[in-house]
Design a protein around this motif. Sequence first.
Motif, PDB file in Angstrom:
ATOM      1  N   TYR A  23      34.220  35.886  42.323  1.00 43.96           N
ATOM      2  CA  TYR A  23      33.802  37.111  42.837  1.00 43.96           C
ATOM      3  C   TYR A  23      32.409  37.590  42.284  1.00 43.96           C
ATOM      4  O   TYR A  23      31.760  36.554  41.369  1.00 43.96           O
ATOM      5  CB  TYR A  23      34.506  38.743  42.266  1.00 43.96           C
ATOM      6  N   LEU A  24      31.641  37.923  43.229  1.00 46.53           N
ATOM      7  CA  LEU A  24      30.167  38.512  43.011  1.00 46.53           C
ATOM      8  C   LEU A  24      30.096  40.097  43.150  1.00 46.53           C
ATOM      9  O   LEU A  24      30.807  40.628  44.018  1.00 46.53           O
ATOM     10  CB  LEU A  24      29.388  37.856  43.963  1.00 46.53           C
ATOM     11  N   ARG A  25      29.245  40.593  42.165  1.00 47.71           N
ATOM     12  CA  ARG A  25      29.206  41.874  42.141  1.00 47.71           C
ATOM     13  C   ARG A  25      27.864  42.460  41.848  1.00 47.71           C
ATOM     14  O   ARG A  25      27.024  41.815  41.309  1.00 47.71           O
ATOM     15  CB  ARG A  25      29.977  42.715  40.970  1.00 47.71           C
ATOM     16  N   LEU A  26      27.416  43.439  42.801  1.00 47.04           N
ATOM     17  CA  LEU A  26      26.055  43.821  42.646  1.00 47.04           C
ATOM     18  C   LEU A  26      25.921  45.243  42.747  1.00 47.04           C
ATOM     19  O   LEU A  26      26.608  45.858  43.345  1.00 47.04           O
ATOM     20  CB  LEU A  26      25.165  43.266  43.934  1.00 47.04           C
ATOM     21  N   SER A  27      25.409  45.811  41.899  1.00 47.66           N
ATOM     22  CA  SER A  27      25.009  47.357  41.862  1.00 47.66           C
ATOM     23  C   SER A  27      23.652  47.685  41.306  1.00 47.66           C
ATOM     24  O   SER A  27      22.802  47.061  40.722  1.00 47.66           O
ATOM     25  CB  SER A  27      25.990  48.077  40.819  1.00 47.66           C
ATOM     26  N   ASN A  28      23.218  49.130  41.869  1.00 45.76           N
ATOM     27  CA  ASN A  28      21.583  49.296  41.547  1.00 45.76           C
ATOM     28  C   ASN A  28      21.719  50.543  40.614  1.00 45.76           C
ATOM     29  O   ASN A  28      20.677  51.288  40.668  1.00 45.76           O
ATOM     30  CB  ASN A  28      21.043  49.680  42.811  1.00 45.76           C
ATOM     31  N   GLY A  29      22.897  50.773  40.003  1.00 49.85           N
ATOM     32  CA  GLY A  29      22.680  51.943  39.217  1.00 49.85           C
ATOM     33  C   GLY A  29      24.046  52.651  38.974  1.00 49.85           C
ATOM     34  O   GLY A  29      24.766  52.387  39.897  1.00 49.85           O
ATOM     35  N   GLN A  30      24.196  53.660  37.937  1.00 47.36           N
ATOM     36  CA  GLN A  30      25.314  54.221  37.927  1.00 47.36           C
ATOM     37  C   GLN A  30      25.109  55.562  36.892  1.00 47.36           C
ATOM     38  O   GLN A  30      24.391  55.612  36.020  1.00 47.36           O
ATOM     39  CB  GLN A  30      26.441  53.525  37.099  1.00 47.36           C
ATOM     40  N   ALA A  31      25.778  56.724  37.585  1.00 49.95           N
ATOM     41  CA  ALA A  31      25.574  57.905  36.808  1.00 49.95           C
ATOM     42  C   ALA A  31      23.979  58.224  36.268  1.00 49.95           C
ATOM     43  O   ALA A  31      23.837  58.562  35.277  1.00 49.95           O
ATOM     44  CB  ALA A  31      26.419  57.848  35.562  1.00 49.95           C
ATOM     45  N   GLY A  32      23.234  58.261  37.353  1.00 51.98           N
ATOM     46  CA  GLY A  32      21.827  58.529  36.825  1.00 51.98           C
ATOM     47  C   GLY A  32      20.745  57.191  36.355  1.00 51.98           C
ATOM     48  O   GLY A  32      19.842  57.482  36.048  1.00 51.98           O
ATOM     49  N   THR A  33      21.495  56.010  36.009  1.00 51.81           N
ATOM     50  CA  THR A  33      20.608  55.151  35.579  1.00 51.81           C
ATOM     51  C   THR A  33      20.040  54.379  36.708  1.00 51.81           C
ATOM     52  O   THR A  33      20.445  54.365  37.721  1.00 51.81           O
ATOM     53  CB  THR A  33      21.519  53.924  34.799  1.00 51.81           C
ATOM     54  N   GLU A  34      18.613  53.689  36.302  1.00 54.19           N
ATOM     55  CA  GLU A  34      18.109  52.999  37.429  1.00 54.19           C
ATOM     56  C   GLU A  34      18.021  51.508  36.945  1.00 54.19           C
ATOM     57  O   GLU A  34      17.017  51.109  36.201  1.00 54.19           O
ATOM     58  CB  GLU A  34      16.779  53.452  37.641  1.00 54.19           C
ATOM     59  N   GLN A  35      19.204  50.667  37.173  1.00 56.11           N
ATOM     60  CA  GLN A  35      19.333  49.394  36.641  1.00 56.11           C
ATOM     61  C   GLN A  35      20.158  48.576  37.699  1.00 56.11           C
ATOM     62  O   GLN A  35      21.120  48.969  38.033  1.00 56.11           O
ATOM     63  CB  GLN A  35      20.216  49.355  35.368  1.00 56.11           C
ATOM     64  N   TRP A  36      19.374  47.506  38.309  1.00 58.97           N
ATOM     65  CA  TRP A  36      19.984  46.659  38.915  1.00 58.97           C
ATOM     66  C   TRP A  36      20.743  45.453  38.288  1.00 58.97           C
ATOM     67  O   TRP A  36      20.495  45.083  37.046  1.00 58.97           O
ATOM     68  CB  TRP A  36      19.056  45.714  39.775  1.00 58.97           C
ATOM     69  N   THR A  37      22.310  45.274  38.628  1.00 61.38           N
ATOM     70  CA  THR A  37      23.116  44.578  37.768  1.00 61.38           C
ATOM     71  C   THR A  37      23.930  43.598  38.805  1.00 61.38           C
ATOM     72  O   THR A  37      24.401  44.236  39.708  1.00 61.38           O
ATOM     73  CB  THR A  37      23.998  45.178  37.324  1.00 61.38           C
ATOM     74  N   GLY A  38      23.883  42.238  38.330  1.00 57.80           N
ATOM     75  CA  GLY A  38      24.655  41.264  39.111  1.00 57.80           C
ATOM     76  C   GLY A  38      25.371  40.684  38.333  1.00 57.80           C
ATOM     77  O   GLY A  38      25.440  40.284  37.231  1.00 57.80           O
ATOM     78  N   GLN A  39      26.680  40.324  38.719  1.00 60.52           N
ATOM     79  CA  GLN A  39      27.771  39.819  37.850  1.00 60.52           C
ATOM     80  C   GLN A  39      28.518  38.670  38.894  1.00 60.52           C
ATOM     81  O   GLN A  39      28.711  39.085  40.005  1.00 60.52           O
ATOM     82  CB  GLN A  39      28.682  40.767  37.413  1.00 60.52           C
ATOM     83  N   ALA A  40      28.758  37.663  38.360  1.00 62.51           N
ATOM     84  CA  ALA A  40      29.561  36.545  38.908  1.00 62.51           C
ATOM     85  C   ALA A  40      30.597  36.183  37.887  1.00 62.51           C
ATOM     86  O   ALA A  40      30.483  35.941  36.862  1.00 62.51           O
ATOM     87  CB  ALA A  40      28.543  35.333  39.349  1.00 62.51           C
ATOM     88  N   GLY A  41      31.912  35.769  38.583  1.00 64.52           N
ATOM     89  CA  GLY A  41      33.061  35.457  37.722  1.00 64.52           C
ATOM     90  C   GLY A  41      34.058  34.800  38.353  1.00 64.52           C
ATOM     91  O   GLY A  41      34.131  34.950  39.564  1.00 64.52           O
ATOM     92  N   VAL A  42      35.238  34.505  37.665  1.00 65.33           N
ATOM     93  CA  VAL A  42      36.426  33.675  38.353  1.00 65.33           C
ATOM     94  C   VAL A  42      37.524  34.493  37.447  1.00 65.33           C
ATOM     95  O   VAL A  42      37.478  34.678  36.129  1.00 65.33           O
ATOM     96  CB  VAL A  42      36.122  32.235  37.919  1.00 65.33           C
ATOM     97  N   GLN A  43      38.466  34.498  38.279  1.00 65.93           N
ATOM     98  CA  GLN A  43      39.853  34.858  37.477  1.00 65.93           C
ATOM     99  C   GLN A  43      41.146  34.217  38.127  1.00 65.93           C
ATOM    100  O   GLN A  43      41.153  33.957  39.160  1.00 65.93           O
ATOM    101  CB  GLN A  43      40.155  36.637  37.975  1.00 65.93           C
ATOM    102  N   LEU A  44      41.736  33.817  36.939  1.00 67.76           N
ATOM    103  CA  LEU A  44      43.094  32.882  37.173  1.00 67.76           C
ATOM    104  C   LEU A  44      44.134  33.903  36.978  1.00 67.76           C
ATOM    105  O   LEU A  44      44.145  34.360  35.780  1.00 67.76           O
ATOM    106  CB  LEU A  44      43.134  31.819  36.517  1.00 67.76           C
ATOM    107  N   GLU A  45      45.186  34.101  37.639  1.00 69.54           N
ATOM    108  CA  GLU A  45      46.393  34.914  37.623  1.00 69.54           C
ATOM    109  C   GLU A  45      47.707  33.939  37.547  1.00 69.54           C
ATOM    110  O   GLU A  45      47.726  33.138  38.837  1.00 69.54           O
ATOM    111  CB  GLU A  45      46.457  35.978  38.265  1.00 69.54           C
ATOM    112  N   VAL A  46      48.616  33.975  36.852  1.00 71.95           N
ATOM    113  CA  VAL A  46      49.996  33.654  36.867  1.00 71.95           C
ATOM    114  C   VAL A  46      50.965  34.566  36.701  1.00 71.95           C
ATOM    115  O   VAL A  46      50.934  35.232  35.522  1.00 71.95           O
ATOM    116  CB  VAL A  46      50.075  32.367  35.812  1.00 71.95           C
ATOM    117  N   LYS A  47      51.768  34.809  37.539  1.00 68.03           N
ATOM    118  CA  LYS A  47      52.873  35.788  37.449  1.00 68.03           C
ATOM    119  C   LYS A  47      54.102  35.015  36.986  1.00 68.03           C
ATOM    120  O   LYS A  47      54.464  33.970  37.177  1.00 68.03           O
ATOM    121  CB  LYS A  47      52.931  36.213  38.681  1.00 68.03           C
ATOM    122  N   PHE A  48      54.933  35.697  36.301  1.00 66.20           N
ATOM    123  CA  PHE A  48      56.262  35.351  35.671  1.00 66.20           C
ATOM    124  C   PHE A  48      57.380  36.432  36.151  1.00 66.20           C
ATOM    125  O   PHE A  48      57.178  37.475  36.194  1.00 66.20           O
ATOM    126  CB  PHE A  48      56.045  34.708  34.573  1.00 66.20           C
TER     127      PHE A  48
END
Length: 372
Positions: A347-372
Amino acid sequence: MRILSRIAAYAGLVPAVAAVLLLTAASGAAQEPSWTLGGSLIQRAFAAAAESAAGADYTYGSATTLEATLRARGPVLRAEFSAEAALLTGAAAEAFAAAVSALPPDTLYAPSAPAGAETVLAARVRTAYVKWTAEGFSLTAGRQIVNYGKGTAWSPVDLFTERDYAGLSVARRGSDALRLTVPLGALSLAEAVAAPASDPAEGTYALRAAGLLFGTLEGSLVGARDGASDMWIGGGDFKFDLTWISFHGDAAYSAPDSGGAGDLRAAFGFDTSFGDFVLGAEYYFNGAHATDPLFPGAHNAYAALTWSAADYHTLALSSLADLEAGLFAATLTWAWDLAQNGGLTTYLRLSNGQAGTEQWTGQAGVQLEVKF
């Protein structure tokens, strides 16, 4: 002390629920299977970069989460116990430690880690309830998911169950409640829900009627008392399907005991499919300026587009936005079903702020899920 008291309270609850599970399974010995155990192990790792007036910041982190659910079913009794534990490192641990003073009420163990902690362990009981079904009614007691409303991102009449947006998918937190449900017919019901606090006057109580009208219209009406906020709440929801599109909506009006002006919250949305694509969108009017979720603005929107690119491969783009402040958070995911009980998501995430903050944030990640 607050955390220790929770641990002590649920240490006593676990054997009680286990005893009910044994009795439930024993009473249903003639029904097979009477026991089920399932869960999942999720490993997520990410790297993030943030840009603000103070400069750039680079972080990384991971979260390893184990979830397990035990269910037992008998002729008239049903019981469920589910819990999850997460080991957080890096930026995930720092974010959790910074918010430790405002933990949700279902967090059982979270050490008072200082800001900048490298590792944090957190755990919670998601559900722990017993349901008794008799002729003409059912009664559920304990921690349960009381699912009201039809909204996708927002649901103003979802009075009892908080939504958790920390992961890649929305999760629901359980609430301690007593729920009485009475069927009014094959497709309608009435119910009463009580979620008392240590002071019963500060609890949340609701009456609800729901049913299916004209064969295609689902709807409900809700009246509730929020003792902690000293207000009365009235609302409802609906959903109806046409040949190629489905519409849904929720609305709730809160009237304070003070006699002052009340607050209206309402959500309206749709979803439709065409070919290998599924499109959904939702508008949310937040007259109460409640911070649910992410943005406190009065006008908010959500949209998601999903593409089944090939067998076992799904590409999805979703976004939440505060239309007043011009803030947004968007997520692009690619999911690959590796096997029947496992999957890999990047996944890739991008945001330009939250609750009044002025900050660009980018995040990249990977998730592995195993169900039993």
